[in-house]
Design an enzyme around this catalytic site. Structure first.
Site, PDB file in Angstrom:
ATOM      1  N   HIS A 236       0.840  -1.200   0.000  1.00  0.00           N
ATOM      2  CA  HIS A 236       0.000   0.000   0.000  1.00  0.00           C
ATOM      3  C   HIS A 236       0.872   1.245   0.000  1.00  0.00           C
ATOM      4  O   HIS A 236       0.915   1.998   0.977  1.00  0.00           O
ATOM      5  CB  HIS A 236      -0.934  -0.007   1.213  1.00  0.00           C
ATOM      6  CG  HIS A 236      -1.886  -1.156   1.210  1.00  0.00           C
ATOM      7  ND1 HIS A 236      -2.784  -1.377   0.202  1.00  0.00           N
ATOM      8  CD2 HIS A 236      -2.059  -2.172   2.078  1.00  0.00           C
ATOM      9  CE1 HIS A 236      -3.479  -2.453   0.457  1.00  0.00           C
ATOM     10  NE2 HIS A 236      -3.059  -2.972   1.589  1.00  0.00           N
TER      11      HIS A 236
ATOM     12  N   ASN B 113      -1.608  -0.486   8.556  1.00  0.00           N
ATOM     13  CA  ASN B 113      -0.724  -0.286   9.716  1.00  0.00           C
ATOM     14  C   ASN B 113      -0.357   1.187   9.887  1.00  0.00           C
ATOM     15  O   ASN B 113      -0.175   1.670  10.995  1.00  0.00           O
ATOM     16  CB  ASN B 113       0.507  -1.197   9.623  1.00  0.00           C
ATOM     17  CG  ASN B 113       1.502  -0.751   8.584  1.00  0.00           C
ATOM     18  OD1 ASN B 113       2.327   0.098   8.845  1.00  0.00           O
ATOM     19  ND2 ASN B 113       1.425  -1.307   7.382  1.00  0.00           N
TER      20      ASN B 113
ATOM     21  N   SER C 249      -2.811   2.309   3.654  1.00  0.00           N
ATOM     22  CA  SER C 249      -2.078   1.312   4.449  1.00  0.00           C
ATOM     23  C   SER C 249      -2.686   1.174   5.843  1.00  0.00           C
ATOM     24  O   SER C 249      -2.752   2.133   6.615  1.00  0.00           O
ATOM     25  CB  SER C 249      -0.615   1.740   4.539  1.00  0.00           C
ATOM     26  OG  SER C 249      -0.013   1.183   5.676  1.00  0.00           O
TER      27      SER C 249
ATOM     28  N   CYS D 104       4.488 -13.047   3.570  1.00  0.00           N
ATOM     29  CA  CYS D 104       5.368 -12.813   4.722  1.00  0.00           C
ATOM     30  C   CYS D 104       5.395 -14.068   5.607  1.00  0.00           C
ATOM     31  O   CYS D 104       4.333 -14.647   5.889  1.00  0.00           O
ATOM     32  CB  CYS D 104       4.853 -11.621   5.529  1.00  0.00           C
ATOM     33  SG  CYS D 104       5.787 -11.383   7.052  1.00  0.00           S
TER      34      CYS D 104
ATOM     35  N   SER E 276       5.228  -0.103   4.945  1.00  0.00           N
ATOM     36  CA  SER E 276       5.456  -0.168   3.492  1.00  0.00           C
ATOM     37  C   SER E 276       5.993   1.167   2.956  1.00  0.00           C
ATOM     38  O   SER E 276       5.821   1.492   1.791  1.00  0.00           O
ATOM     39  CB  SER E 276       4.161  -0.571   2.785  1.00  0.00           C
ATOM     40  OG  SER E 276       3.072   0.164   3.262  1.00  0.00           O
TER      41      SER E 276
ATOM     42  N   GLU F 164      -5.097  -9.817   3.641  1.00  0.00           N
ATOM     43  CA  GLU F 164      -4.505 -10.827   4.549  1.00  0.00           C
ATOM     44  C   GLU F 164      -5.618 -11.608   5.255  1.00  0.00           C
ATOM     45  O   GLU F 164      -5.559 -12.833   5.373  1.00  0.00           O
ATOM     46  CB  GLU F 164      -3.625 -10.121   5.601  1.00  0.00           C
ATOM     47  CG  GLU F 164      -3.042 -11.094   6.616  1.00  0.00           C
ATOM     48  CD  GLU F 164      -2.362 -10.388   7.786  1.00  0.00           C
ATOM     49  OE1 GLU F 164      -1.586  -9.446   7.561  1.00  0.00           O
ATOM     50  OE2 GLU F 164      -2.613 -10.802   8.937  1.00  0.00           O
TER      51      GLU F 164
ATOM     52  N   HIS G  41       0.745 -10.199   1.851  1.00  0.00           N
ATOM     53  CA  HIS G  41      -0.513 -10.491   2.557  1.00  0.00           C
ATOM     54  C   HIS G  41      -0.985 -11.921   2.330  1.00  0.00           C
ATOM     55  O   HIS G  41      -1.880 -12.397   3.014  1.00  0.00           O
ATOM     56  CB  HIS G  41      -1.646  -9.599   2.035  1.00  0.00           C
ATOM     57  CG  HIS G  41      -1.407  -8.141   2.200  1.00  0.00           C
ATOM     58  ND1 HIS G  41      -0.954  -7.584   3.358  1.00  0.00           N
ATOM     59  CD2 HIS G  41      -1.589  -7.100   1.342  1.00  0.00           C
ATOM     60  CE1 HIS G  41      -0.862  -6.268   3.207  1.00  0.00           C
ATOM     61  NE2 HIS G  41      -1.220  -5.957   1.990  1.00  0.00           N
TER      62      HIS G  41
ATOM     63  N   CYS H  84       1.788  -8.874  14.657  1.00  0.00           N
ATOM     64  CA  CYS H  84       3.182  -8.824  14.215  1.00  0.00           C
ATOM     65  C   CYS H  84       4.009  -7.997  15.208  1.00  0.00           C
ATOM     66  O   CYS H  84       3.665  -6.857  15.497  1.00  0.00           O
ATOM     67  CB  CYS H  84       3.223  -8.200  12.826  1.00  0.00           C
ATOM     68  SG  CYS H  84       4.858  -7.710  12.330  1.00  0.00           S
TER      69      CYS H  84
ATOM     70  N   THR I 279      -2.284  -9.523  11.424  1.00  0.00           N
ATOM     71  CA  THR I 279      -0.968  -9.118  11.955  1.00  0.00           C
ATOM     72  C   THR I 279      -0.894  -7.635  12.321  1.00  0.00           C
ATOM     73  O   THR I 279      -0.198  -7.268  13.256  1.00  0.00           O
ATOM     74  CB  THR I 279       0.145  -9.401  10.926  1.00  0.00           C
ATOM     75  OG1 THR I 279      -0.228  -8.826   9.677  1.00  0.00           O
ATOM     76  CG2 THR I 279       0.408 -10.884  10.775  1.00  0.00           C
TER      77      THR I 279
HETATM   78  S1  SF4 Z   1       3.859  -5.908   9.020  1.00  0.00           S
HETATM   79 FE1  SF4 Z   1       4.690  -7.775   9.959  1.00  0.00          FE
HETATM   80  S2  SF4 Z   1       3.343  -9.377   9.194  1.00  0.00           S
HETATM   81 FE2  SF4 Z   1       3.010  -7.629   7.839  1.00  0.00          FE
HETATM   82  S3  SF4 Z   1       4.442  -7.910   6.149  1.00  0.00           S
HETATM   83 FE3  SF4 Z   1       5.509  -6.677   7.704  1.00  0.00          FE
HETATM   84  S4  SF4 Z   1       6.663  -8.160   8.975  1.00  0.00           S
HETATM   85 FE4  SF4 Z   1       5.085  -9.292   7.818  1.00  0.00          FE
END
Ligand code: SF4
Length: 283
Positions: free
Chosen positions: A40, A219, A217, A95, A260, A125, A73, A189, A161
């Site tokens: 993303h 996260n 994204s 991953c 990312s 994911e 994902h 994660c 995650t």
């Molecule tokens: S955030 Fe964590 S689970 Fe997701 S791709 Fe990165 S290392 Fe892997």
């Protein structure tokens, strides 16, 4: 103005592995197809497109026998089967942390558990994990949606995650109270958790946190929410998203990044803030 950059910035290990792997395939073998954006981050995706990556929305759009990557994902089982039926050359960059969830969920289903997945039902994911449960799994996005499904066996909870840990705890708490027995598996994660902790710590000691990462994204959006819980925050994809007025009167500014976001972009954002700080000090 003091600018403090978090310790964990740039790609996480899973994204780094996928992007490096794809670059190797593009360089050594040529045009390669990806279902949806590999990560993303529009700037990285555009760069990869110039090197020969083609983004498709259906596996059916990849020519028979073409090169095809599975992004970090992972992909739902039916899509992987379709890719195999079309004799695509598959390069799997799921991953390893996501793969671990796949192995865990498959084992839980084999052992007769009903699987609850705390996460965003639209996230790829989560869709890939759900596909492993057959009809013995559901996605729970928030505490209010947590209900016990009638099922002969026991229940088990796993989590996307990059999901918000507070929401995971709320969902786990509700399922535990509603059932006689729920196995709770913390599959968050650790790299994401570390970034979240650093963001909260940085937000505590700064008067603005700049979160660098793709607008889509998951996260990165969580980091932005966490920063906002403690201080003021801004979410930008690149230095161009920074407005000088944001920094007027600031004494300490924190910079964090999503998983990312390339390290180079974080550095460019830091340099832009430094240049804004200089021009403000001259006013
Ligand atoms: S955030 Fe964590 S689970 Fe997701 S791709 Fe990165 S290392 Fe892997």
């Amino acid at each position: 103005m003091k600018i403090i950059v978090a310790r964990s910035v740039g790609f996480c290990s899973g994204v780094s592995r996928a992007v490096t792997g794809l670059l190797r395939v593009l360089e050594n073998r040529g045009t390669t197809y990806c279902l949806g954006e590999i990560i993303h981050n529009p700037q990285v995706v555009n760069e990869l497109k110039t090197r020969g990556m083609i983004v498709v929305t259906r596996v059916g759009d990849v020519p028979e026998g073409g090169r095809f990557i599975i992004r970090s994902h992972g992909l739902p089982l039916d899509i992987i089967s379709e890719a195999k039926e079309r004799s695509l050359q598959i390069f799997d960059f799921t991953c390893p942390k996501v793969k671990k969830i796949h192995t865990l969920v498959s084992r839980l289903i084999d052992d007769g558990y009903f699987c609850y997945i705390a996460g965003n039902p639209h996230h790829p994911e989560v869709q890939a994990i759900l596909s492993l449960t057959g009809s013995n799994g559901i996605v729970v996005e928030q505490e209010a949606d947590a209900v016990i499904k009638p099922h002969g066996g026991r229940g088990a909870l796993v989590v996307q995650t990059t999901f918000n840990p507070h929401r995971f705890r709320e969902i786990a708490g509700k399922l535990i109270l509603l059932s006689k027995e729920t196995l709770v598996c913390n599959t968050l994660c650790e790299e994401t958790l570390k970034r979240q902790k650093e963001t909260a710590e940085l937000a505590e000691k700064t008067d603005l946190v700049v979160v660098v990462g793709g607008k889509k994204s998951s996260n990165t959006k969580t980091l932005y929410q966490i920063a906002l819980e403690h201080t003021e925050a801004a979410h930008v994809e690149t230095p161009d998203g920074l407005d000088a007025s944001l920094f007027v009167g600031r004494k300490r500014v924190g910079v964090v990044s999503g998983a990312s976001t390339p390290r180079k972009t974080v550095q460019e954002v830091k340099e832009r803030i430094e240049s804004i700080a200089k021009s403000l000090s001259r006013v």
